[in-house]
Design a protein around this motif. Structure first.
Motif, PDB file in Angstrom:
ATOM      1  N   MET A  59      55.049   7.210 -51.150  1.00 47.25           N
ATOM      2  CA  MET A  59      55.014   6.731 -52.066  1.00 47.25           C
ATOM      3  C   MET A  59      55.066   5.067 -52.170  1.00 47.25           C
ATOM      4  SD  MET A  59      56.750   7.594 -55.656  1.00 47.25           S
ATOM      5  CE  MET A  59      55.804   8.688 -56.304  1.00 47.25           C
ATOM      6  N   ALA A  60      54.178   4.425 -52.660  1.00 42.13           N
ATOM      7  CA  ALA A  60      54.258   3.074 -52.973  1.00 42.13           C
ATOM      8  C   ALA A  60      55.345   2.524 -53.968  1.00 42.13           C
ATOM      9  CB  ALA A  60      52.929   2.494 -53.264  1.00 42.13           C
ATOM     10  N   GLN A  61      55.561   1.514 -53.856  1.00 40.20           N
ATOM     11  CA  GLN A  61      56.608   0.919 -54.998  1.00 40.20           C
ATOM     12  C   GLN A  61      55.955   0.717 -56.086  1.00 40.20           C
ATOM     13  OE1 GLN A  61      58.767  -2.672 -53.692  1.00 40.20           O
ATOM     14  NE2 GLN A  61      59.992  -1.495 -52.318  1.00 40.20           N
ATOM     15  N   GLN A  62      56.486   0.872 -57.276  1.00 39.93           N
ATOM     16  CA  GLN A  62      56.015   0.994 -58.754  1.00 39.93           C
ATOM     17  C   GLN A  62      56.750  -0.282 -59.519  1.00 39.93           C
ATOM     18  OE1 GLN A  62      56.449   4.779 -60.339  1.00 39.93           O
ATOM     19  NE2 GLN A  62      54.375   5.387 -59.381  1.00 39.93           N
ATOM     20  N   GLU A  63      56.159  -1.149 -59.851  1.00 39.83           N
ATOM     21  CA  GLU A  63      56.801  -2.169 -60.724  1.00 39.83           C
ATOM     22  C   GLU A  63      57.343  -1.536 -61.946  1.00 39.83           C
ATOM     23  OE1 GLU A  63      56.017  -6.543 -62.723  1.00 39.83           O
ATOM     24  OE2 GLU A  63      54.486  -5.515 -61.608  1.00 39.83           O
ATOM     25  N   ILE A  64      58.708  -2.080 -62.360  1.00 39.85           N
ATOM     26  CA  ILE A  64      59.370  -1.835 -63.476  1.00 39.85           C
ATOM     27  C   ILE A  64      59.186  -2.827 -64.579  1.00 39.85           C
ATOM     28  CG2 ILE A  64      61.699  -1.048 -64.254  1.00 39.85           C
ATOM     29  CD1 ILE A  64      62.322  -0.288 -61.517  1.00 39.85           C
ATOM     30  N   PRO A  65      58.547  -2.482 -65.602  1.00 38.51           N
ATOM     31  CA  PRO A  65      58.463  -3.706 -66.670  1.00 38.51           C
ATOM     32  C   PRO A  65      59.751  -4.011 -67.344  1.00 38.51           C
ATOM     33  CG  PRO A  65      57.750  -1.697 -67.585  1.00 38.51           C
ATOM     34  CD  PRO A  65      58.144  -1.142 -66.146  1.00 38.51           C
ATOM     35  N   PHE A  66      59.965  -5.196 -67.514  1.00 34.63           N
ATOM     36  CA  PHE A  66      61.253  -5.599 -68.292  1.00 34.63           C
ATOM     37  C   PHE A  66      60.663  -5.690 -69.884  1.00 34.63           C
ATOM     38  CE2 PHE A  66      62.216  -8.677 -64.588  1.00 34.63           C
ATOM     39  CZ  PHE A  66      62.779  -7.648 -64.019  1.00 34.63           C
ATOM     40  N   LEU A  67      61.633  -5.333 -70.519  1.00 37.77           N
ATOM     41  CA  LEU A  67      61.605  -5.242 -72.013  1.00 37.77           C
ATOM     42  C   LEU A  67      61.135  -6.698 -72.497  1.00 37.77           C
ATOM     43  CD1 LEU A  67      61.693  -3.446 -74.499  1.00 37.77           C
ATOM     44  CD2 LEU A  67      64.099  -3.941 -74.827  1.00 37.77           C
ATOM     45  N   GLN A  68      62.003  -7.716 -71.922  1.00 40.28           N
ATOM     46  CA  GLN A  68      61.714  -8.930 -72.338  1.00 40.28           C
ATOM     47  C   GLN A  68      61.751  -9.776 -71.262  1.00 40.28           C
ATOM     48  OE1 GLN A  68      65.043 -10.300 -74.840  1.00 40.28           O
ATOM     49  NE2 GLN A  68      63.989  -9.433 -76.745  1.00 40.28           N
ATOM     50  N   ALA A  69      61.094 -10.793 -70.974  1.00 37.76           N
ATOM     51  CA  ALA A  69      60.847 -11.794 -69.985  1.00 37.76           C
ATOM     52  C   ALA A  69      62.360 -12.460 -69.504  1.00 37.76           C
ATOM     53  CB  ALA A  69      59.846 -13.102 -70.179  1.00 37.76           C
ATOM     54  N   SER A  70      62.516 -12.618 -68.175  1.00 34.13           N
ATOM     55  CA  SER A  70      63.911 -12.934 -67.700  1.00 34.13           C
ATOM     56  C   SER A  70      63.765 -14.333 -67.416  1.00 34.13           C
ATOM     57  CB  SER A  70      64.467 -11.943 -66.637  1.00 34.13           C
ATOM     58  OG  SER A  70      65.624 -12.436 -66.026  1.00 34.13           O
ATOM     59  N   SER A  71      64.753 -15.006 -67.442  1.00 31.47           N
ATOM     60  CA  SER A  71      64.648 -16.212 -66.826  1.00 31.47           C
ATOM     61  C   SER A  71      64.973 -16.649 -65.431  1.00 31.47           C
ATOM     62  CB  SER A  71      65.559 -17.389 -67.731  1.00 31.47           C
ATOM     63  OG  SER A  71      66.822 -17.016 -67.544  1.00 31.47           O
ATOM     64  N   ASN A  72      65.658 -15.519 -64.963  1.00 28.23           N
ATOM     65  CA  ASN A  72      66.338 -15.319 -63.578  1.00 28.23           C
ATOM     66  C   ASN A  72      65.474 -14.423 -62.622  1.00 28.23           C
ATOM     67  OD1 ASN A  72      68.126 -17.544 -63.847  1.00 28.23           O
ATOM     68  ND2 ASN A  72      69.561 -16.024 -64.636  1.00 28.23           N
ATOM     69  N   LEU A  73      65.220 -13.351 -63.405  1.00 26.19           N
ATOM     70  CA  LEU A  73      64.442 -12.347 -62.462  1.00 26.19           C
ATOM     71  C   LEU A  73      62.756 -12.423 -62.610  1.00 26.19           C
ATOM     72  CD1 LEU A  73      66.847  -9.275 -63.231  1.00 26.19           C
ATOM     73  CD2 LEU A  73      66.779 -10.932 -61.327  1.00 26.19           C
ATOM     74  N   ALA A  74      62.242 -12.420 -61.660  1.00 36.87           N
ATOM     75  CA  ALA A  74      60.658 -12.481 -61.893  1.00 36.87           C
ATOM     76  C   ALA A  74      60.115 -10.978 -61.779  1.00 36.87           C
ATOM     77  CB  ALA A  74      60.090 -13.128 -60.584  1.00 36.87           C
ATOM     78  N   SER A  75      60.666  -9.970 -61.101  1.00 34.25           N
ATOM     79  CA  SER A  75      59.931  -8.705 -61.176  1.00 34.25           C
ATOM     80  C   SER A  75      61.114  -7.863 -60.555  1.00 34.25           C
ATOM     81  CB  SER A  75      58.887  -8.599 -60.560  1.00 34.25           C
ATOM     82  OG  SER A  75      58.837  -9.106 -59.192  1.00 34.25           O
ATOM     83  N   ALA A  76      60.778  -6.341 -60.771  1.00 35.41           N
ATOM     84  CA  ALA A  76      61.555  -5.212 -59.995  1.00 35.41           C
ATOM     85  C   ALA A  76      60.614  -4.285 -59.699  1.00 35.41           C
ATOM     86  CB  ALA A  76      62.705  -4.705 -60.832  1.00 35.41           C
ATOM     87  N   HIS A  77      60.679  -3.865 -58.462  1.00 34.22           N
ATOM     88  CA  HIS A  77      59.879  -2.619 -57.946  1.00 34.22           C
ATOM     89  C   HIS A  77      60.849  -1.400 -57.360  1.00 34.22           C
ATOM     90  CE1 HIS A  77      57.258  -5.905 -57.772  1.00 34.22           C
ATOM     91  NE2 HIS A  77      56.198  -5.236 -58.079  1.00 34.22           N
ATOM     92  N   TYR A  78      60.461  -0.319 -57.659  1.00 31.41           N
ATOM     93  CA  TYR A  78      61.170   0.886 -57.219  1.00 31.41           C
ATOM     94  C   TYR A  78      60.330   1.772 -56.552  1.00 31.41           C
ATOM     95  CZ  TYR A  78      64.465   4.705 -57.258  1.00 31.41           C
ATOM     96  OH  TYR A  78      65.221   5.879 -57.312  1.00 31.41           O
ATOM     97  N   ASP A  79      60.965   2.195 -55.471  1.00 31.55           N
ATOM     98  CA  ASP A  79      60.540   3.322 -54.578  1.00 31.55           C
ATOM     99  C   ASP A  79      61.043   4.472 -54.706  1.00 31.55           C
ATOM    100  OD1 ASP A  79      59.740   5.034 -52.213  1.00 31.55           O
ATOM    101  OD2 ASP A  79      59.135   3.166 -51.088  1.00 31.55           O
ATOM    102  N   GLU A  80      60.575   5.468 -55.357  1.00 32.20           N
ATOM    103  CA  GLU A  80      61.284   6.824 -55.480  1.00 32.20           C
ATOM    104  C   GLU A  80      61.560   7.455 -54.259  1.00 32.20           C
ATOM    105  OE1 GLU A  80      60.832  10.397 -58.816  1.00 32.20           O
ATOM    106  OE2 GLU A  80      59.467   8.845 -58.707  1.00 32.20           O
ATOM    107  N   GLU A  81      60.692   7.659 -53.389  1.00 34.14           N
ATOM    108  CA  GLU A  81      60.922   8.378 -52.353  1.00 34.14           C
ATOM    109  C   GLU A  81      62.161   7.850 -51.362  1.00 34.14           C
ATOM    110  OE1 GLU A  81      58.396   8.780 -48.261  1.00 34.14           O
ATOM    111  OE2 GLU A  81      57.277   9.452 -50.038  1.00 34.14           O
ATOM    112  N   THR A  82      62.143   6.574 -51.429  1.00 35.63           N
ATOM    113  CA  THR A  82      63.423   5.784 -50.318  1.00 35.63           C
ATOM    114  C   THR A  82      64.517   5.669 -51.287  1.00 35.63           C
ATOM    115  OG1 THR A  82      62.637   3.708 -50.710  1.00 35.63           O
ATOM    116  CG2 THR A  82      61.984   5.169 -48.834  1.00 35.63           C
ATOM    117  N   GLN A  83      64.507   5.693 -52.677  1.00 36.78           N
ATOM    118  CA  GLN A  83      65.286   5.012 -53.745  1.00 36.78           C
ATOM    119  C   GLN A  83      65.821   3.601 -53.626  1.00 36.78           C
ATOM    120  OE1 GLN A  83      68.498   8.320 -53.608  1.00 36.78           O
ATOM    121  NE2 GLN A  83      67.716   8.832 -55.776  1.00 36.78           N
ATOM    122  N   GLU A  84      64.792   2.857 -53.194  1.00 37.09           N
ATOM    123  CA  GLU A  84      65.207   1.285 -52.979  1.00 37.09           C
ATOM    124  C   GLU A  84      64.656   0.826 -54.166  1.00 37.09           C
ATOM    125  OE1 GLU A  84      65.510   0.952 -48.126  1.00 37.09           O
ATOM    126  OE2 GLU A  84      63.427   0.355 -49.108  1.00 37.09           O
TER     127      GLU A  84
END
Length: 73
Positions: free
Chosen positions: A1-26
């Motif tokens: 399974m490919a990583q899926q982007e996790i949307p932020f509720l509001q834009a962050s000044s320090n974090l650009a993005s987050a992605h989650y791989d459900e299969e590996t839990q990374e």
């Protein structure tokens, strides 16, 4: 399974993005200055918390940092 982007509720000044791989839990977190971290063995509900957190950086600090093993890429 490919990583899926996790949307932020509001834009962050320090974090650009987050992605989650459900299969590996990374959870991969990219910072605006270019660094990337992989947090390991993160449950899906914890990763999904970014979607409802008022502050993505605050959520990272309160719920992920110091609680899960990580690797800086």
């Amino acid at each position: 399974m490919a990583q899926q982007e996790i949307p932020f509720l509001q834009a962050s000044s320090n974090l650009a993005s987050a992605h989650y791989d459900e299969e590996t839990q990374e959870l991969t977190v990219m910072f605006t200055l270019g660094s990337r971290y992989i947090y390991k063995a993160v449950p899906k509900d914890v990763a999904d918390g970014f979607s409802t957190a008022k502050s993505a950086g605050g959520y990272l600090n309160a719920c992920i940092k110091g609680k899960y093993e990580f690797e800086r890429l």
